[in-house]
Design a protein around this motif. Sequence first.
Motif, mmCIF file in Angstrom:
data_model
loop_
_atom_site.group_PDB
_atom_site.id
_atom_site.type_symbol
_atom_site.label_atom_id
_atom_site.label_comp_id
_atom_site.label_asym_id
_atom_site.label_seq_id
_atom_site.Cartn_x
_atom_site.Cartn_y
_atom_site.Cartn_z
ATOM 1 N N VAL A 1 -20.676 47.830 41.163
ATOM 2 C CA VAL A 1 -19.998 47.693 39.881
ATOM 3 C C VAL A 1 -19.610 46.230 39.710
ATOM 4 O O VAL A 1 -18.873 45.672 40.535
ATOM 5 N N PHE A 2 -20.130 45.607 38.646
ATOM 6 C CA PHE A 2 -19.881 44.198 38.354
ATOM 7 C C PHE A 2 -18.844 44.103 37.228
ATOM 8 O O PHE A 2 -19.010 44.718 36.166
ATOM 9 N N VAL A 3 -17.794 43.308 37.468
ATOM 10 C CA VAL A 3 -16.729 43.147 36.469
ATOM 11 C C VAL A 3 -16.381 41.668 36.346
ATOM 12 O O VAL A 3 -16.704 40.850 37.215
ATOM 13 N N ASP A 4 -15.715 41.322 35.251
ATOM 14 C CA ASP A 4 -15.277 39.945 35.073
ATOM 15 C C ASP A 4 -14.370 39.524 36.216
ATOM 16 O O ASP A 4 -13.639 40.331 36.799
ATOM 17 N N HIS B 1 -11.787 53.185 40.236
ATOM 18 C CA HIS B 1 -11.899 54.502 39.609
ATOM 19 C C HIS B 1 -13.303 54.736 39.067
ATOM 20 O O HIS B 1 -13.827 55.851 39.152
ATOM 21 N N ALA B 2 -13.922 53.686 38.545
ATOM 22 C CA ALA B 2 -15.282 53.823 38.010
ATOM 23 C C ALA B 2 -16.263 54.189 39.117
ATOM 24 O O ALA B 2 -17.114 55.081 38.939
ATOM 25 N N ILE B 3 -16.171 53.533 40.262
ATOM 26 C CA ILE B 3 -17.131 53.818 41.328
ATOM 27 C C ILE B 3 -16.845 55.187 41.953
ATOM 28 O O ILE B 3 -17.775 55.915 42.349
ATOM 29 N N ALA C 1 -9.645 49.998 35.052
ATOM 30 C CA ALA C 1 -8.439 50.829 35.015
ATOM 31 C C ALA C 1 -7.600 50.618 36.276
ATOM 32 O O ALA C 1 -8.127 50.593 37.389
ATOM 33 N N ASP C 2 -6.310 50.433 36.082
ATOM 34 C CA ASP C 2 -5.316 50.653 37.123
ATOM 35 C C ASP C 2 -4.102 51.268 36.442
ATOM 36 O O ASP C 2 -4.006 51.289 35.215
ATOM 37 N N THR C 3 -3.183 51.815 37.224
ATOM 38 C CA THR C 3 -2.091 52.582 36.614
ATOM 39 C C THR C 3 -1.201 51.714 35.732
ATOM 40 O O THR C 3 -0.600 52.209 34.779
ATOM 41 N N ALA C 4 -1.139 50.421 36.030
ATOM 42 C CA ALA C 4 -0.278 49.547 35.228
ATOM 43 C C ALA C 4 -0.843 49.328 33.835
ATOM 44 O O ALA C 4 -0.097 49.221 32.866
ATOM 45 N N ILE D 1 -12.955 57.147 31.355
ATOM 46 C CA ILE D 1 -13.858 56.454 32.271
ATOM 47 C C ILE D 1 -14.679 57.453 33.073
ATOM 48 O O ILE D 1 -15.903 57.332 33.201
ATOM 49 N N GLU D 2 -14.009 58.453 33.626
ATOM 50 C CA GLU D 2 -14.714 59.478 34.399
ATOM 51 C C GLU D 2 -15.785 60.160 33.559
ATOM 52 O O GLU D 2 -16.918 60.367 34.001
#
Length: 853
Positions: free
Chosen positions: A211-214, A223-225, A276-279, A289-290
Motif C-alpha cells: 500500500v503506497f501513501v503520501d 486498516h486498508a491492508i 484512517a486512524d482513530t484520531a 474503507i473496508e
Amino acid sequence: MTQAQAKYLKDYKSPDYTITHVDLHFSLNGKETLVTAKSQVKRLNESATTLILDGDDLQITQLLLDGEPVSYTTEKGQLIINDLPATFELTIVTLLDPEANLALEGLYMSDGAYCTQCEAEGFRRITYFLDRPDVLAIYTVQVEADKQAFPYLLSNGNRVASGPLDGGRHFVRWFDPFPKPAYLFALVAGDFDLLEDKYRTRSGRDVALQVFVDKGNLNKAHHAIASLKKSMKWDEERFNLEYDLDIYMIVAVDFFNMGAMENKGLNVFNTKYVLADTASATDDDYHGIESVVGHEYFHNWTGNRVTCRDWFQLSLKEGLTVFRDQEFSSDVGSRAVNRIHAVKVMKNQQFAEDAGPMAHAIRPESVIEMNNFYTVTVYNKGAEVIRMMHTLLGETGFQAGMKCYFERHDGQAVTCDDFVSAMEDASGVDLTQFRLWYRQSGTPEVTVTEEHDVESSEYRLHITQKTQPTGEQTEKLPLHIPFDLELLSSQGDSLLNRVLNVTQERQTFVFENMPTKPVPSLLQNFSAPVRLSFNYCVEQLMLLIRFASSDVAKWDASVALFSQAVWQNVDNLHTNRAMHIDTRLIDAIKGLLLEEGLDKALLAEILQFPNVATLSEQVTQVALDELILARSFVVEEIATGCEDEMLARYRELRGIDEAASRALKNACLQLLLKISDEHQILAKSQYDDAQNMTDSLGALSALNGEQSELREQLLHDFQLRWADTPLVMDKWLTLQATCPGEDRIAAIKSLTGHSAFSFSNPNRVRSLIGAFAAANTEVFHQQDGEGYALLTDVIIKLNKLNPQVAARIITPLIQFKKFDSTRQTKMKDSLAQILALPDLSKDLYEKVAKALG
C-alpha cells in the motif's frame, strides 16, 4: 451540440481488428512525456482493410507499420489507416503533457505523482488505441523516470526487470499475463511511503501486498491492508476464488474522480478510502474503507478476469461486485445495519434517479457520455437484481451459477445475458421473465391489500404491480418480483415466513388456517427494489417494530410510523389545523430506548429519522416549506417526549469504546440538542473529551443543526487542529455546507476561497458544493433561488475544469419536477443558462438536455 451523438446498444458490432499484445514504453518527463505503444494487431473481419483507433487530444510524433512509416488521417478523435494486411505491428509515439491534464482522465499529475485513470474511455488520452472493453491484450509496460523524484514506478502485473539509466533516471518493466481491456491499464510513478505485508492463498502461494501513501501517512494505511487480507480470505471461503498474480498493490492519491479503480494488480484509490486512524477517521470511514477495498479486490474476478463486452453491460461487473462487497460487509459485520444502509441508498437516491430525467435500465439502451452511467441504477439497483437472483436460486444454486459463469467465460468480455444464462443453466431455474429487470427502467409500484375471511380462516393478500413510463419506454411489462413475507399473530408470534413469486400484474395469495387476522411484514429485507404501498395502521407498525423477525423490517416499520406522523402534519398545515402527534409514536420510541438487549446499532438507525430529502422521495409532488415545518415539529415532539430515556442512554454510553455504542450515543445527542440549548453542554463536554473522530464529529454534527456561539467556537477549534489534514478538512467543509441559516450561501461562497478548498480537487468540491446541493435541502431550495444560482456558477466553472465532477453534482438541479412552480421555474432557468454554454461538455449536455426535454 454536433458532437453529442448518442450510441445505442442495438448498434453494437464486434471489432474488425483486435490487439493481442501491447508493449508500452513511458518516458516520464513532465510536460514532454513520451509514450511508445507497440501493438500486435490481428484482423477479425476478413473483409476489413481499414483500422480506426480512438484518441483524444493527442500529439503524434511517429507512426510505423511493421517498422516503416505509413500514411494515416485523423478526424473527430479517430486515427484512420487504410489498406492493411491481416496481421501487423503498429508503433505509435505520442507526446503528452500530464501536468496540463486537469480532467483527471488518462495520464495526469496528482500532488507531484504521475497517475492514470482509464475507465471508461481514458486510455485514448494516452495513445491511439482500440479503446473498447471487448479488445483484450497482454501488456508489457516499461516506465522510465528520474529516480530521485520518482523512486516507485508501478504498473499492472508482475515486476520482471528494473535498473539504472543515464542521467539519474531508472526503469521498471512489468508484465501482466492475463489479457485485459485498455480501461484496466494503470501506471503510477512517485515518491511514497510504503506499507508491506503478504498473504498466503489457500493453495499455498505467497502474494506480496503493498500500500503506497503520501509521505507521512504510513500509520494510516494499516486498516486498508488488513481489509485487503480479510477480503482475500473471504473470497476464497465464500466464492472459492483465489488471487492470481504475485503482487497486489494499492496506491492512494488525493486527486481522483472516483472512489477507487480496480486496475489489474494495481488499484488506484482516492485517499478517502485508504487513510484512517482513530484520531482522524470516523467509524463510518473505517467501514467505508473496508467496503471499498473489498469491492476493488473482488473485481479481480468479477470485472477483470471476466469483463464487459461493451459499456452498456457495465452492471455485469459493477452490480455483481457491489452485491459481493455488500455480502462481505454483512458477513464480517452487522448484516442488518449493512442492509439498512443499502436500502437507504436505493430509496433515497436510486428511486429519485428512476423518477428523474436520467432514468435508465441497469443495462441502458443508449448513452451520450459513458461517464454519466456510473450511477446508483447501474451499481446499486444492479446489485439488487443480483440479490433477487440469489433469493430465487438460494446460496447453493447461486454459487453453482457463479462457478458455471467463470468456467465458461474466464478471459472473455461478455454480456449480462451471458451471466443470467450461467445462473439459469446451473440452477435449472427459468429466468426468462426475470431478464426484464435488465432492460426495463423505472421503479415498480407494488400495491398490497388484505382480506380476512373468519368463516374459512383464510387470509388473502392481493398484490398488483405497475411501472410508470420512463423516457422512451412507454410500455412496461410485469416483472418477476421475489416478495419476502412474514405473517405475525396479534401477540407477535411468527406464523409464516415465505418468499412469494409475484409475476403478474395482479395476483392473489391465499393463506389457510388463519382464524384471526395476522399482521403482514411485507417485502422483508427489501427483497425487491420496488415502491411498496400498504395501508398500515399505527398498531400494526408498532407490533412489527417489536416482534418482526427481521431487524430490517423493524427499522422499516419505524420509518413508516415516523413518515405517517410527518405527512399528517403536512396535511394539517395545508388545512390550517394545529399540528399534533400521536403519543403512541412517542411510546414506541420510548419502548425501544428502554428495551434491554436491542442491538444498539439498529436503535441508532431507528433514531436517525428520515430527513427532508428522504421524505420528499415518498411523494410525487412535495410541499417543501410545509414538509420542513412538519418534520421539525415531529422530531422535536419525539425528542421532548423521550428526553429522560435518551439522556439516560447517552450517559450510559459515555466512555464505551465500541462503534455501535458511539452510533447510538451520537444519535441521542442529535435529538437532545433539538429540545433545549441546555444540552449543548453535553456536546461541548463530548468534543473536549473525545478520543476519536467519531465522537468529535458527533458533537459537531449535533451542534451543526443549531446556530449558536458554541458551534462557531468548536468549528474554529476543529479547523485550527486539522488545518493540515485535507481529509478531515473535508468533514469541516461539509459541516459548513450543511448548516441551516439565511447566511449560509454567502458563507459557502466565501469558503470557495479558503485554503482548504480547491476547484481542481474532486474531494474538496464534493465536500462543499456537492454536500450543499444534495444535503442542505432547506437552503439549497430557498425561495429566492440563490442556492440554484450558486450551484450553477460552480458547474459553469467545472464545465471546463472537470466535466465529470460537474455532471455528478448537478443532480439536485435536474430533479425539479418534484417542486412547486416557483422553484421549478428558477431551476429550469439555471439549466437553460448551462445549456446555452458554447463549449458545454458532453457530460453536462446529456443531463441538462434530458432534464429540459
